[in-house]
Design a protein around this motif. Structure first.
Motif, PDB file in Angstrom:
ATOM      1  N   ALA A  88       0.868  -1.179   0.000  1.00  0.00           N
ATOM      2  CA  ALA A  88       0.000   0.000   0.000  1.00  0.00           C
ATOM      3  C   ALA A  88       0.901   1.223   0.000  1.00  0.00           C
ATOM      4  CB  ALA A  88      -0.903   0.011   1.230  1.00  0.00           C
ATOM      5  N   CYS A  89       0.416   2.332  -0.525  1.00  0.00           N
ATOM      6  CA  CYS A  89       1.192   3.566  -0.436  1.00  0.00           C
ATOM      7  C   CYS A  89       0.309   4.709   0.012  1.00  0.00           C
ATOM      8  CB  CYS A  89       1.880   3.899  -1.758  1.00  0.00           C
ATOM      9  SG  CYS A  89       0.795   4.525  -3.045  1.00  0.00           S
ATOM     10  N   PHE A  90       0.929   5.701   0.635  1.00  0.00           N
ATOM     11  CA  PHE A  90       0.255   6.942   0.974  1.00  0.00           C
ATOM     12  C   PHE A  90       0.668   8.004  -0.029  1.00  0.00           C
ATOM     13  CE2 PHE A  90       0.298   5.181   5.440  1.00  0.00           C
ATOM     14  CZ  PHE A  90      -1.069   4.997   5.504  1.00  0.00           C
ATOM     15  N   VAL A  91      -0.305   8.710  -0.587  1.00  0.00           N
ATOM     16  CA  VAL A  91      -0.022   9.841  -1.458  1.00  0.00           C
ATOM     17  C   VAL A  91      -0.809  11.042  -0.956  1.00  0.00           C
ATOM     18  CG1 VAL A  91       0.387   8.355  -3.456  1.00  0.00           C
ATOM     19  CG2 VAL A  91      -1.883   9.334  -3.122  1.00  0.00           C
ATOM     20  N   GLY A  92      -0.392  12.208  -1.367  1.00  0.00           N
ATOM     21  CA  GLY A  92      -1.054  13.441  -0.956  1.00  0.00           C
ATOM     22  C   GLY A  92      -0.136  14.601  -1.226  1.00  0.00           C
ATOM     23  N   ARG A  93      -0.642  15.803  -0.997  1.00  0.00           N
ATOM     24  CA  ARG A  93       0.216  16.961  -1.206  1.00  0.00           C
ATOM     25  C   ARG A  93       1.230  17.055  -0.071  1.00  0.00           C
ATOM     26  NH1 ARG A  93      -2.516  21.057   1.908  1.00  0.00           N
ATOM     27  NH2 ARG A  93      -4.739  20.640   2.137  1.00  0.00           N
ATOM     28  N   PRO A  94       2.240  17.914  -0.221  1.00  0.00           N
ATOM     29  CA  PRO A  94       3.264  18.020   0.832  1.00  0.00           C
ATOM     30  C   PRO A  94       2.659  18.366   2.197  1.00  0.00           C
ATOM     31  CG  PRO A  94       4.013  19.117  -1.170  1.00  0.00           C
ATOM     32  CD  PRO A  94       2.580  18.736  -1.402  1.00  0.00           C
ATOM     33  N   ASN A  95       3.251  17.776   3.233  1.00  0.00           N
ATOM     34  CA  ASN A  95       2.874  18.055   4.623  1.00  0.00           C
ATOM     35  C   ASN A  95       1.452  17.604   4.951  1.00  0.00           C
ATOM     36  OD1 ASN A  95       3.987  18.899   7.046  1.00  0.00           O
ATOM     37  ND2 ASN A  95       3.132  20.946   6.909  1.00  0.00           N
ATOM     38  N   ARG A 109       9.864   2.201   2.656  1.00  0.00           N
ATOM     39  CA  ARG A 109       8.952   1.078   2.882  1.00  0.00           C
ATOM     40  C   ARG A 109       8.980   0.658   4.353  1.00  0.00           C
ATOM     41  NH1 ARG A 109      10.959   0.372  -2.159  1.00  0.00           N
ATOM     42  NH2 ARG A 109      12.867  -0.556  -1.352  1.00  0.00           N
ATOM     43  N   GLY A 110       7.795   0.641   4.962  1.00  0.00           N
ATOM     44  CA  GLY A 110       7.649   0.156   6.325  1.00  0.00           C
ATOM     45  C   GLY A 110       6.796  -1.101   6.338  1.00  0.00           C
ATOM     46  N   VAL A 127       6.690   9.249  -7.138  1.00  0.00           N
ATOM     47  CA  VAL A 127       5.351   9.037  -6.594  1.00  0.00           C
ATOM     48  C   VAL A 127       4.501   8.261  -7.603  1.00  0.00           C
ATOM     49  CG1 VAL A 127       3.251  10.137  -5.748  1.00  0.00           C
ATOM     50  CG2 VAL A 127       5.477  11.130  -5.191  1.00  0.00           C
ATOM     51  N   ARG A 128       4.532   8.696  -8.850  1.00  0.00           N
ATOM     52  CA  ARG A 128       3.695   8.053  -9.875  1.00  0.00           C
ATOM     53  C   ARG A 128       4.124   6.605 -10.120  1.00  0.00           C
ATOM     54  NH1 ARG A 128       3.858  13.507 -11.774  1.00  0.00           N
ATOM     55  NH2 ARG A 128       1.721  14.335 -11.926  1.00  0.00           N
ATOM     56  N   THR A 129       5.428   6.358 -10.104  1.00  0.00           N
ATOM     57  CA  THR A 129       5.909   4.982 -10.260  1.00  0.00           C
ATOM     58  C   THR A 129       5.424   4.117  -9.103  1.00  0.00           C
ATOM     59  OG1 THR A 129       7.880   5.710 -11.449  1.00  0.00           O
ATOM     60  CG2 THR A 129       7.965   3.527 -10.441  1.00  0.00           C
ATOM     61  N   THR A 130       5.481   4.664  -7.893  1.00  0.00           N
ATOM     62  CA  THR A 130       5.080   3.899  -6.703  1.00  0.00           C
ATOM     63  C   THR A 130       3.618   3.524  -6.763  1.00  0.00           C
ATOM     64  OG1 THR A 130       6.766   5.013  -5.356  1.00  0.00           O
ATOM     65  CG2 THR A 130       4.950   3.937  -4.187  1.00  0.00           C
ATOM     66  N   TRP A 131       2.736   4.488  -7.055  1.00  0.00           N
ATOM     67  CA  TRP A 131       1.311   4.163  -6.995  1.00  0.00           C
ATOM     68  C   TRP A 131       0.880   3.235  -8.125  1.00  0.00           C
ATOM     69  CZ3 TRP A 131       0.029  10.005  -7.527  1.00  0.00           C
ATOM     70  CH2 TRP A 131      -0.201  10.365  -8.848  1.00  0.00           C
ATOM     71  N   SER A 132       1.702   3.113  -9.150  1.00  0.00           N
ATOM     72  CA  SER A 132       1.358   2.186 -10.237  1.00  0.00           C
ATOM     73  C   SER A 132       1.691   0.741  -9.885  1.00  0.00           C
ATOM     74  CB  SER A 132       2.109   2.584 -11.513  1.00  0.00           C
ATOM     75  OG  SER A 132       3.494   2.311 -11.407  1.00  0.00           O
ATOM     76  N   GLU A 133       2.404   0.531  -8.766  1.00  0.00           N
ATOM     77  CA  GLU A 133       2.906  -0.803  -8.433  1.00  0.00           C
ATOM     78  C   GLU A 133       2.298  -1.392  -7.166  1.00  0.00           C
ATOM     79  OE1 GLU A 133       7.066   0.024  -8.162  1.00  0.00           O
ATOM     80  OE2 GLU A 133       7.398  -0.133 -10.337  1.00  0.00           O
ATOM     81  N   VAL A 134       1.396  -0.671  -6.490  1.00  0.00           N
ATOM     82  CA  VAL A 134       0.870  -1.151  -5.207  1.00  0.00           C
ATOM     83  C   VAL A 134      -0.523  -1.756  -5.373  1.00  0.00           C
ATOM     84  CG1 VAL A 134       2.233   0.510  -3.886  1.00  0.00           C
ATOM     85  CG2 VAL A 134      -0.086   1.127  -4.616  1.00  0.00           C
ATOM     86  N   ASP A 135      -0.974  -2.427  -4.307  1.00  0.00           N
ATOM     87  CA  ASP A 135      -2.288  -3.078  -4.318  1.00  0.00           C
ATOM     88  C   ASP A 135      -3.408  -2.146  -3.892  1.00  0.00           C
ATOM     89  OD1 ASP A 135      -1.451  -5.983  -4.842  1.00  0.00           O
ATOM     90  OD2 ASP A 135      -0.199  -5.459  -3.128  1.00  0.00           O
ATOM     91  N   VAL A 136      -3.083  -1.120  -3.100  1.00  0.00           N
ATOM     92  CA  VAL A 136      -4.092  -0.171  -2.615  1.00  0.00           C
ATOM     93  C   VAL A 136      -3.406   1.160  -2.334  1.00  0.00           C
ATOM     94  CG1 VAL A 136      -3.845  -0.970  -0.234  1.00  0.00           C
ATOM     95  CG2 VAL A 136      -5.919   0.238  -0.903  1.00  0.00           C
ATOM     96  N   ILE A 137      -4.133   2.252  -2.527  1.00  0.00           N
ATOM     97  CA  ILE A 137      -3.578   3.592  -2.337  1.00  0.00           C
ATOM     98  C   ILE A 137      -4.357   4.311  -1.245  1.00  0.00           C
ATOM     99  CG2 ILE A 137      -3.106   5.822  -3.427  1.00  0.00           C
ATOM    100  CD1 ILE A 137      -3.140   4.331  -6.137  1.00  0.00           C
ATOM    101  N   VAL A 154       3.035  -3.918   3.494  1.00  0.00           N
ATOM    102  CA  VAL A 154       4.226  -3.126   3.207  1.00  0.00           C
ATOM    103  C   VAL A 154       3.731  -1.735   2.817  1.00  0.00           C
ATOM    104  CG1 VAL A 154       6.352  -2.926   1.890  1.00  0.00           C
ATOM    105  CG2 VAL A 154       5.409  -5.199   2.391  1.00  0.00           C
ATOM    106  N   ILE A 155       3.978  -0.763   3.702  1.00  0.00           N
ATOM    107  CA  ILE A 155       3.495   0.598   3.512  1.00  0.00           C
ATOM    108  C   ILE A 155       4.602   1.428   2.866  1.00  0.00           C
ATOM    109  CG2 ILE A 155       2.553   2.657   4.613  1.00  0.00           C
ATOM    110  CD1 ILE A 155       0.751   0.278   4.945  1.00  0.00           C
ATOM    111  N   VAL A 156       4.310   2.061   1.749  1.00  0.00           N
ATOM    112  CA  VAL A 156       5.299   2.892   1.064  1.00  0.00           C
ATOM    113  C   VAL A 156       4.928   4.359   1.274  1.00  0.00           C
ATOM    114  CG1 VAL A 156       6.539   3.314  -1.092  1.00  0.00           C
ATOM    115  CG2 VAL A 156       5.493   1.062  -0.677  1.00  0.00           C
TER     116      VAL A 156
END
Length: 322
Positions: free
Chosen positions: A13-20, A50-51, A83-93, A61-63
């Motif tokens: 899984a990954c976390f995305v969002g704007r800065p801060n 990755r945590g 960021v874009r590469t990461t979210w294209s490779e995870v199971d959930v965002i 596995v949290i990215v």
């Protein structure tokens, strides 16, 4: 699923969002240990850290990714690409929206990006919920739900969390309090994962090299208290990490030599401070965190160097690991 892992789920899984937006603090809260540096300065995160979250019913596995932003430098462009590469490779965002800030242009831009991704499940996470009252939190949850509808995203869930409160609580308090929103988020992530065996050995919290984590802790210490223009101009490289040879086995000492890079001589003077006071403070604060991370006494040797306009120079970026 065959064997001992029937019903066990694992994935990314990954976390995305704007800065801060609270992504790094939330990553640390889910893992239960500090693996990603945090700061109140935007664009603190520069690597996809990755945590690993270990549970009886699965492994996450949290990215943690850098904040998606309008880039002004080549570094900014490369962080957005990461960021874009990461979210294209995870199971959930997990898409993060701070509870204490109005939904803005940056959030709408990210929602549009999310809508274009397709089938990957997306969970809206309203972070920093401890900073607002119930009324404001309800408004933000409704606003995030409406943003999803506006962008054409079918959120799998919309969840408020307070990562800072969880990190501040002791392990005993967390256990006695039962399930909180951070644990609920882990469960929601895990529900989106495929069945499968663990991806990492039990007890491992991150697969980042120790040198990378040490460099990040030095940079975090350097970010505290500097002028507004400096955070984006600081990079850290660990040149050497070696055990001190003449130490007895029961009194080990790890020698760490690291370089802090800035873009101008005037910035170098700010980081060093009057008679070296600022750099000594950075070293003291960083060493405390590094010793906690590595579990061994450390001698930390820091030097400040100038790499002119490194954020815009492809050659310097490569040298600094970007």
């Amino acid at each position: 699923m065959i064997g001992d892992y029937k019903g066990f789920r694992s994935g990314f899984a990954c976390f995305v969002g704007r800065p801060n937006a609270g992504k790094s603090t939330l990553t640390n809260a889910m893992v239960g240990e500090k693996i990603a540096i945090t700061s109140n300065r935007p664009q603190t995160t520069r690597h996809a850290i990755r945590g690993i979250v270990h549970r009886s019913d699965g492994q996450l596995v949290i990215v943690d990714t850098p904040g998606l932003h309008r880039p002004r430098t080549l570094l900014g462009q490369r962080l957005n690409d990461l960021v874009r590469t990461t979210w294209s490779e995870v199971d959930v965002i997990g898409v993060c929206f701070p509870a204490n800030e109005d939904i803005g242009t940056g959030d709408r831009y990210i929602a549009g990006e999310m809508a274009a991704i397709g089938r990957t499940p997306k969970i809206a996470v309203v972070t920093k919920s401890d900073l607002v009252g119930p009324g404001r939190l309800a408004e933000q949850l409704a606003g995030v739900a409406a943003l999803g509808e506006e962008a054409g995203i079918a959120w799998a869930d919309v969840v408020p969390v307070s990562a800072a409160e969880r990190l501040a609580a002791s392990a005993e308090k967390r256990a006695s309090a039962g399930r909180d929103q951070v644990e609920l988020l882990a469960e929601l992530f895990l529900a989106q994962m495929p069945e499968g065996p663990p991806l990492y050995p039990d007890g491992e919290l991150t697969d980042e090299p120790e040198e990378t984590l040490v460099a990040e802790l030095v940079r975090e210490a350097a970010l505290e208290g500097v002028r507004d223009e400096l955070p984006h101009s600081i990079a850290v490289v660990v040149e050497e990490m070696i055990p001190r040879e003449d130490r007895p086995a029961d009194r080990p000492l790890l020698d760490i030599h690291a370089s802090l890079y800035v873009e101008r001589d005037s910035q170098k003077a700010i980081v060093i401070g009057k008679k070296g006071a600022r750099l000594r403070e950075v070293g003291t604060n960083a060493r405390t965190q590094i010793e906690r991370l590595l579990g061994t006494p450390v001698y930390l040797d820091l030097h400040v160097k100038v790499a002119k306009d490194w954020q815009r120079d492809p050659k310097q970026l490569g040298k600094l690991g970007f």
